[in-house]
Design an enzyme around this catalytic site. Structure first.
Site, mmCIF file in Angstrom:
data_model
loop_
_atom_site.group_PDB
_atom_site.id
_atom_site.type_symbol
_atom_site.label_atom_id
_atom_site.label_comp_id
_atom_site.label_asym_id
_atom_site.label_seq_id
_atom_site.Cartn_x
_atom_site.Cartn_y
_atom_site.Cartn_z
ATOM 1 N N HIS A 131 0.853 -1.206 0.000
ATOM 2 C CA HIS A 131 0.000 0.000 0.000
ATOM 3 C C HIS A 131 0.887 1.255 0.000
ATOM 4 O O HIS A 131 0.383 2.371 0.100
ATOM 5 C CB HIS A 131 -0.869 0.047 1.258
ATOM 6 C CG HIS A 131 -1.982 -0.963 1.297
ATOM 7 N ND1 HIS A 131 -2.721 -1.302 0.190
ATOM 8 C CD2 HIS A 131 -2.526 -1.671 2.331
ATOM 9 C CE1 HIS A 131 -3.646 -2.197 0.533
ATOM 10 N NE2 HIS A 131 -3.543 -2.435 1.831
ATOM 11 N N SER A 161 -15.942 1.170 2.447
ATOM 12 C CA SER A 161 -15.333 -0.124 2.746
ATOM 13 C C SER A 161 -14.356 0.021 3.918
ATOM 14 O O SER A 161 -14.340 -0.798 4.844
ATOM 15 C CB SER A 161 -14.619 -0.649 1.496
ATOM 16 O OG SER A 161 -14.082 -1.916 1.738
#
Ligand code: PAP
Length: 319
Positions: A131, A161
């Protein structure tokens, strides 16, 4: 190995004095590093990755902002690369996050340091997730011929989410991350690995500059036409499919319906180095779920930022 230990010592846990900080949710604080926000753990592991990870020319790096389709792409990339007969598909017994570890969240953790050489000795090509923003890991990734697949997702679904995911943490149960606050922090970029917009833009720019090295794909286009995009991924990775049935099988075995119903993915067990259970990576897997949670004014606020950050520079996406 010495280098890793030394790096850890250079990163004492008390980071408050040297980094700009913001309270995030629960007991978590975020730390600003090269204009991106990190939790304390990932700030540490990111620095260890930067100093120690050397990509091989054969590596495939799956890069993403959290909650944009990482788990799905892990399953797809694994299936595209290691084509296995249906009954032997490792996705039946292994969570995608375990099959494909992420550099800063699963690998370069203090408790796994001694196992890193073994964990990184996987058969070529290795597939590894991250990430970490391109602005930070770009030099490392461009030091080899490795390929990068970047997945992004529309900002409102990404936020929703993330918001659901974070609610599952024990810490947050006591001090909930109010949606109002989550929208504000997301728009300001103050979420782990944020700002979301800068994250996506840098990988997108690289994919335009070096299409042989970086492939940029969106969650929505994958949902709309998974077969075409799986073929595109396989071609990009240099292992095109010979027949459509094989493509169909990969798409099916990685679908939300199939994966979310595997016992391993329903498990309440905690993956290595992670505070939330395996099951937390599967919720609804839909496009547009944000409308069920965001009020009109929240949508307008996020859309305004999306227009300014994406549309104004020609990336018409996310609204
Ligand atoms: P991560 O970055 O923490 O690894 P990531 O996998 O990117 O998380 O995001 C999880 C989201 O992908 C969840 O979305 P939702 O909250 O909107 O439901 C999850 O349901 C979705 N997801 C997981 N697997 C799949 C899949 N096979 N197909 C489509 N969506 C999926």
């Amino acid at each position: 190995m010495n280098t890793l230990m030394e790096t850890l010592e250079l990163n004492p846990n008390n980071l408050n004095s040297s980094f700009q900080t913001e309270k995030w949710c629960g007991h978590e604080f975020l730390y600003k590093f090269h204009n991106f926000w990190f939790t304390q753990t990932y700030l540490n592991t990111t620095q260890i990755v930067l100093q120690n990870f050397k990509p091989l020319p054969t590596d495939i790096i799956l890069a993403s902002f959290p909650k944009t389709g990482t788990t799905w792409l892990k399953a797809l990339l694994h299936s595209i690369i290691h084509r296995s007969p249906k009954a032997e598909n490792p996705l039946i017994y292994n969570h995608p996050q375990e099959l494909i570890p992420s550099l800063e969240t699963n690998l370069y953790l203090q408790e796994r340091i001694s196992k890193i050489p073994e964990l990184l000795s996987a058969k070529s090509p290795r597939i590894l997730g991250t990430h970490i923003p391109y602005q930070i890991i770009g030099d490392v990734l461009s030091s080899s011929e490795c390929k990068i697949v970047y997945v992004t997702r529309n900002p409102k679904d990404t936020l929703i989410s993330l918001w659901h995911f974070v609610q599952k943490s024990k810490d947050v149960e006591e001090d909930p991350w109010e949606l109002e606050v989550a929208v504000d922090q997301f728009c300001k970029g103050i979420v782990p690995f944020g700002p979301y917009y800068d994250h996506a833009l840098a990988y997108r720019e690289e994919s335009i500059k070096s299409p042989q090295k970086v492939l940029f794909v969106t969650y929505e286009e994958l949902k709309e036409n998974p077969n075409n995009h799986v073929k595109r991924l396989a071609e990009f990775l240099g292992c095109p499919f010979e027949d459509d049935e094989e493509v169909e099988e990969v798409v099916k075995s990685c679908s939300f319906e199939i994966l979310s119903n595997q016992e391993v993915n329903k498990s309440k067990e905690l993956p290595n180095g992670f505070p939330l259970p395996y099951s937390s990576f599967f919720r609804k897997g839909e496009v547009g779920d944000n409308v069920n949670y965001l009020e009109e004014r929240m949508i307008e606020r996020i859309d305004d930022v999306t227009r300014e950050k994406f549309h104004d520079i020609g990336f018409v996406y996310g609204i």
